[in-house]
Structure formats: structure tokens, C-alpha cells
Design an enzyme around this catalytic site. Structure first.
Site, mmCIF file in Angstrom:
data_model
loop_
_atom_site.group_PDB
_atom_site.id
_atom_site.type_symbol
_atom_site.label_atom_id
_atom_site.label_comp_id
_atom_site.label_asym_id
_atom_site.label_seq_id
_atom_site.Cartn_x
_atom_site.Cartn_y
_atom_site.Cartn_z
ATOM 1 N N GLY A 234 -7.139 -8.928 0.330
ATOM 2 C CA GLY A 234 -5.828 -8.977 0.983
ATOM 3 C C GLY A 234 -5.170 -10.337 0.903
ATOM 4 O O GLY A 234 -3.995 -10.455 0.519
ATOM 5 N N LYS B 82 -14.879 -15.151 3.994
ATOM 6 C CA LYS B 82 -15.912 -14.151 4.331
ATOM 7 C C LYS B 82 -17.145 -14.321 3.443
ATOM 8 O O LYS B 82 -17.415 -13.498 2.565
ATOM 9 C CB LYS B 82 -15.345 -12.743 4.123
ATOM 10 C CG LYS B 82 -14.228 -12.370 5.079
ATOM 11 C CD LYS B 82 -13.785 -10.938 4.775
ATOM 12 C CE LYS B 82 -12.358 -10.677 5.152
ATOM 13 N NZ LYS B 82 -11.640 -9.837 4.201
ATOM 14 N N GLY C 231 -12.347 -4.752 1.060
ATOM 15 C CA GLY C 231 -13.752 -4.322 1.168
ATOM 16 C C GLY C 231 -14.135 -3.354 0.064
ATOM 17 O O GLY C 231 -15.217 -3.446 -0.513
ATOM 18 N N ARG D 41 0.835 -1.218 0.000
ATOM 19 C CA ARG D 41 0.000 0.000 0.000
ATOM 20 C C ARG D 41 0.863 1.258 0.000
ATOM 21 O O ARG D 41 0.437 2.285 -0.545
ATOM 22 C CB ARG D 41 -0.952 -0.009 1.190
ATOM 23 C CG ARG D 41 -2.139 -0.927 0.928
ATOM 24 C CD ARG D 41 -3.083 -0.975 2.089
ATOM 25 N NE ARG D 41 -4.348 -1.576 1.679
ATOM 26 C CZ ARG D 41 -5.299 -1.945 2.512
ATOM 27 N NH1 ARG D 41 -5.132 -1.791 3.809
ATOM 28 N NH2 ARG D 41 -6.411 -2.474 2.058
HETATM 29 N N1 LIG Z 1 -11.784 -24.222 3.719
HETATM 30 C C1 LIG Z 1 -11.482 -23.212 4.524
HETATM 31 N N2 LIG Z 1 -11.802 -23.232 5.829
HETATM 32 C C2 LIG Z 1 -11.484 -22.214 6.644
HETATM 33 N N3 LIG Z 1 -10.840 -21.092 6.241
HETATM 34 C C3 LIG Z 1 -10.513 -21.025 4.949
HETATM 35 C C4 LIG Z 1 -10.809 -22.052 4.031
HETATM 36 N N4 LIG Z 1 -10.341 -21.692 2.812
HETATM 37 C C5 LIG Z 1 -9.764 -20.496 2.970
HETATM 38 N N5 LIG Z 1 -9.851 -20.080 4.239
HETATM 39 C C6 LIG Z 1 -9.294 -18.849 4.822
HETATM 40 O O1 LIG Z 1 -9.866 -17.734 4.211
HETATM 41 C C7 LIG Z 1 -9.034 -16.630 4.521
HETATM 42 C C8 LIG Z 1 -9.152 -15.597 3.447
HETATM 43 O O2 LIG Z 1 -10.500 -15.281 3.274
HETATM 44 P P1 LIG Z 1 -10.976 -13.853 2.815
HETATM 45 O O3 LIG Z 1 -10.629 -12.873 3.884
HETATM 46 O O4 LIG Z 1 -12.399 -14.000 2.436
HETATM 47 O O5 LIG Z 1 -10.080 -13.594 1.513
HETATM 48 P P2 LIG Z 1 -9.492 -12.250 0.937
HETATM 49 O O6 LIG Z 1 -8.663 -11.595 2.024
HETATM 50 O O7 LIG Z 1 -8.684 -12.656 -0.242
HETATM 51 O O8 LIG Z 1 -10.697 -11.421 0.600
HETATM 52 C C9 LIG Z 1 -7.626 -17.171 4.632
HETATM 53 O O9 LIG Z 1 -7.080 -16.787 5.868
HETATM 54 C C10 LIG Z 1 -7.823 -18.693 4.539
HETATM 55 O O10 LIG Z 1 -7.058 -19.386 5.491
HETATM 56 O O1 LIG Z 2 -7.592 -2.627 5.090
HETATM 57 C C1 LIG Z 2 -8.664 -2.104 4.778
HETATM 58 O O2 LIG Z 2 -9.749 -2.821 4.403
HETATM 59 P P1 LIG Z 2 -9.632 -4.303 3.712
HETATM 60 O O3 LIG Z 2 -8.986 -5.234 4.721
HETATM 61 O O4 LIG Z 2 -11.069 -4.673 3.425
HETATM 62 O O5 LIG Z 2 -8.819 -4.125 2.458
HETATM 63 C C2 LIG Z 2 -8.814 -0.614 4.684
HETATM 64 O O6 LIG Z 2 -7.663 0.056 5.145
HETATM 65 C C3 LIG Z 2 -10.066 -0.155 5.434
HETATM 66 O O7 LIG Z 2 -9.932 -0.434 6.805
HETATM 67 P P2 LIG Z 2 -11.254 -0.567 7.690
HETATM 68 O O8 LIG Z 2 -11.998 -1.805 7.227
HETATM 69 O O9 LIG Z 2 -10.774 -0.663 9.126
HETATM 70 O O10 LIG Z 2 -12.098 0.671 7.449
#
Ligand SMILES: Nc1ncnc2c1ncn2[C@@H]1O[C@H](COP(=O)(O)OP(=O)(O)O)[C@@H](O)[C@H]1O
Ligand SMILES: O=C(OP(=O)(O)O)[C@H](O)COP(=O)(O)O
Length: 400
Positions: A356, A199, A379, A37
Site C-alpha cells: 500500500g 513491517k 499482504g 481498488r
Molecule cells: N526508517 C523508518 N523508521 C520508521 N518508519 C519507517 C521508516 N522507513 C519507512 N517507514 C514507514 O514504513 C511505512 C510503510 O511500511 P510498510 O507498511 O512495510 O510498507 P508497504 O505498505 O509498502 O508494504 C511508512 O508509513 C513509512 O513511514
Molecule cells: O487492505 C488489505 O490488506 P493490505 O493492507 O495488506 O493490502 C485487504 O483488504 C485485506 O484486509 P485485511 O488485512 O483486513 O484482511
């Protein structure tokens, strides 16, 4: 309506306030573990400094909820920025207090400073006008380049625009919108959307919205189990969001009615323990009666699913990937994400990665240069894909 951009303004000798997303991950020793970033904001920072701006940067880091805490300080970020720029970066110990005011008033053209975390004051997230006004200070121009936070209507992203003459977007926001909005407005087909991760609640609405554009979906990660549950299969102890089973059913029905290809993992790698040395096994394909037994949890896609998904990716002309295929942080659960990363990386399609953890996986198992675009927003990119307006962009000055 098109918005003014950093290309449209003259900044020579002017104080410019720029919102960046310096919300970077830090380890326990307050070392930055990923500075994507910071790198993402560099083109705008360099452009403004070369143009002779007195540049004041502001950002949040984490969610300190109005309390100044060392672990959320932007000081290490200012230091890293200074290393990248090869120039001094002044740091204010406060955001709108005496130190910030003094540093801002003595800042020279072509020089840059960073304000302390905007979220050390609760008025930031409340979008309080008096905080926005103080943040704007004497700046005539506001530049927003914080794509990752553009989905928040906070003082530093929205409120501040009411207290300056012009508000414009930076190069990073411009690039994010070019890929996530413009290029996906009429994508070259086949357009394959790969959705995974954990998520489900955040992403299932995005799947629904994207059914208007994508002709093929690949679903992996924990996301897949909510869909399998919707089809009536057993998913053992896997991560599911029961609240979204109905919506998953609707999506499956709509996909069938519209002839959208909807690929769920045929087989699943499962475990009874969440640790690096855990024993794992792979279920038989669902079509052969394979289900996830009670006491077992899905943690990756299986080999049959990997083969299926590789074929789909190979035929794509546009790929949007958001969410890993499994718990890739542990080597023994990473095969699916590794294989999918390789498949997307070698594709000739337009390849856009958002989220992320997906970007982390892309960097871990491949190289950023093998993808058309890696988004800096999780997000924010999801809200954009859902078709929502980002308040941080909407507030910018319209081009006349
Ligand atoms: N089958 C699963 N069961 C539990 N957690 C999982 C599974 N597959 C992936 N994950 C977890 O999902 C997380 C990422 O999810 P998410 O936050 O939705 O993705 P991104 O950050 O790419 O948007 C990772 O930490 C991974 O370990
Ligand atoms: O890391 C962020 O969001 P993201 O994890 O959804 O990419 C942004 O810096 C926004 O942070 P926030 O969800 O605490 O408002």
C-alpha cells in the site's frame, strides 16, 4: 492447475456474485482518499454488465469485527462506483438480510448492486457455512476479483465457492497473478528486489524466500536497522524487531555464501523528533565508522546510499519494489523514497510495485504509467511472493 476465469463463462441473465476488494482508505469525513481498488475492479464489472449479468458485488471495508458501524459502511464506495460507471448502483443496507434479498430478487440483467460490508457479521471471517450459503443466495456463478483479500479464507472469498455452480477469477486477479507469479517465475536478470518499509516481521520471510530468485537485494526503510543490528552496529533508537535479528544474520550469511548482492544503506538520515520541522542529520557511512547514536532514530537513507541504490537500479532488468526507503509521509524525511521512485520510474526494466505505502509513494512522486504494474494487494502480494497458495484463488473451479 489452471482456474476458470471470467472469460470462460456465459452470464447473460444470470445472477453473478462478485467479491471485490473495496477496502479503500476513507478520511474522517468518510471521503475516499484513494480509489485505486475501485478502478482495479472496473474492467471485470464492465465486462459482466456488458455480458448481461445481474451483478451483486460484495466486499469488506476495514476491520469492524462483526459490528455494523457507519464509518465502515460501503455506501460511499457504491456512490463512487456509480460515478465511475456513469450508471445507477443499488445499495443494500445489509449483507444477507431482507433489504439485500429484496434488491437481489428484483435486479435486472445488465444492472449492478453492492451489499453492505461482509464483516458486519462475524461469520464472514469465521468462514461459517450458513453465512457463505446465504451470501451465495441464488447466484449460479461466483467471480473473485478481490486480489487484496485473496490470502484470507473467509466466507466471501472461499466459503461461498461451495454453494455456487462455478467460481472463476476476474481480470484483476488474473493480472496480479500474471505479474507477481508468472513474470517473476523466470525473471530476466539482473533481478533486483527492493525491500523497505516498517513491517519487518511480515517481509523478512519474503526476503528469505526470494533469495531463490533475486540476484540483488536493496534494503531500505526501517527494515535496514534490523540487518545493521545483526551485523553488530549501533542503531540508536531506530525501529528494530529484535526477534528477527537471528534470521537477518542467516540471510546475510546465505547471501554471502550464494554470491547474492545484498545492499544495505551506507548512510542514514537521523532525527531526534518525528515532526515536519525536525532537525535531521546524516551519519557517516558505516564503513567509515558511522553509526546511529543513542537518542537518535533513522528515518531515511542518506545521500551516499541514494547514489549506490540508483546505480544498482539502473543496471536491473527486473525490479520488484516493496516498502519505502524512509518516512516519506513527511517531506523532510522523503528524499530517499523520492529518489528511488524516480530511479525505478525511469528504468527500462520490468517494474513491479507492491504494498500500500509503496504504491502511494509511486503515485505521489511519479505516475502509475511509469511502472509496469502497481499491485492492489499488500499482504496478498507478500504471501504470493513467499510462494504461499492464496485460498481465494485455490478455491476457484479448475479448468477441465
Ligand atoms: N526508517 C523508518 N523508521 C520508521 N518508519 C519507517 C521508516 N522507513 C519507512 N517507514 C514507514 O514504513 C511505512 C510503510 O511500511 P510498510 O507498511 O512495510 O510498507 P508497504 O505498505 O509498502 O508494504 C511508512 O508509513 C513509512 O513511514
Ligand atoms: O487492505 C488489505 O490488506 P493490505 O493492507 O495488506 O493490502 C485487504 O483488504 C485485506 O484486509 P485485511 O488485512 O483486513 O484482511
Amino acid at each position: 492447475m489452471a482456474k476458470l476465469t471470467i472469460r470462460d463463462i456465459d452470464v447473460q441473465g444470470k445472477e453473478v456474485l462478485m467479491r471485490v476488494d473495496f477496502n479503500v482508505p476513507l478520511d474522517d469525513n468518510l471521503q475516499i482518499t484513494d480509489d485505486s481498488r475501485i478502478l482495479g475492479a472496473l474492467p471485470s464489472i464492465k465486462h459482466l454488465l456488458a455480458g448481461g449479468a445481474k451483478l451483486v458485488l460484495c466486499s469488506h471495508l476495514g476491520r469492524p469485527e462483526g459490528e455494523a458501524q457507519e464509518k465502515y459502511s460501503l455506501r460511499p464506495v457504491a456512490k463512487r462506483l456509480s460515478e465511475h460507471l456513469g450508471a445507477a448502483v443499488a445499495f443494500a443496507d445489509d449483507t444477507i438480510g431482507d433489504h439485500a434479498t429484496t434488491l437481489r430478487s428484483t435486479l435486472h440483467a445488465g444492472h449492478v448492486m453492492v451489499l453492505e460490508n461482509t464483516r458486519f457479521d462475524n461469520r464472514e471471517t469465521a468462514n461459517a457455512p450458513e453465512f457463505s450459503k446465504a451470501l451465495a443466495g441464488n447466484a449460479e456463478i461466483f467471480v473473485n476479483d478481490a486480489f487484496g483479500t485473496a490470502h484470507r479464507a473467509h466466507s466471501s472469498t472461499e466459503g461461498v465457492t461451495h454453494f455456487v455452480s462455478q467460481s472463476v477469477s476476474g481480470f484483476l486477479i488474473e493480472k496480479e497473478l500474471e505479474f507477481l507469479q508468472d513474470k517473476l517465475a523466470s525473471p530476466e536478470k539482473p533481478f533486483v528486489a527492493i525491500m523497505g518499509g516498517a513491517k519487518v516481521s511480515d517481509k523478512i520471510q519474503v526476503i528469505k524466500a526470494m533469495m531463490a530468485k533475486a540476484d540483488t537485494f536493496i534494503i531500505g526503510g526501517a527494515m535496514a536497522y534490523t540487518f545493521r543490528l545483526a551485523q553488530g552496529y549501533k542503531v540508536g533508537d531506530s525501529l528494530v524487531e529484535p526477534k528477527f535479528v537471528e534470521l537477518a544474520k542467516e540471510i546475510l550469511e546465505e547471501a554471502e555464501a550464494k554470491g547474492i548482492n545484498f545492499h544495505l544503506p551506507a548512510d542514514t538520515r537521523i532525527t531526534q523528533e518525528f515532526k515536519p520541522t525536525a532537525v535531521t542529520k546524516v551519519t557517516a557511512p558505516y564503513s567509515d565508522g558511522g553509526e546511529i547514536p543513542d537518542g537518535w532514530e533513522g528515518i531515511d537513507i542518506g545521500a551516499v546510499a541514494i547514489g549506490d541504490f540508483e546505480k544498482v537500479v539502473a543496471g536491473a532488468k527486473t525490479i520488484l519494489w516493496n516498502g519505502p526507503m524512509g518516512v516519506f509521509e513527511l517531506d523532510n524525511f522523503a528524499a530517499g523514497t523520492k529518489a528511488l521512485t524516480a530511479a525505478v520510474a525511469k528504468s527500462d526494466a520490468l517494474t513491479i510495485v507492491g504494498g500500500g505505502d509503496s504504491v502511494t509513494a509511486a503515485n505521489k512522486f511519479s505516475d502509475a504509467s511509469n511502472f509496469s504494474f502497481l499491485s492492489t494487494g499488500g499482504g496478498a502480494s507478500l504471501e504470493l511472493l513467499e510462494g504461499k497458495t492464496l485460498p481465494g484463488v485455490a478455491a476457484l473451479t479448475d479448468k477441465s
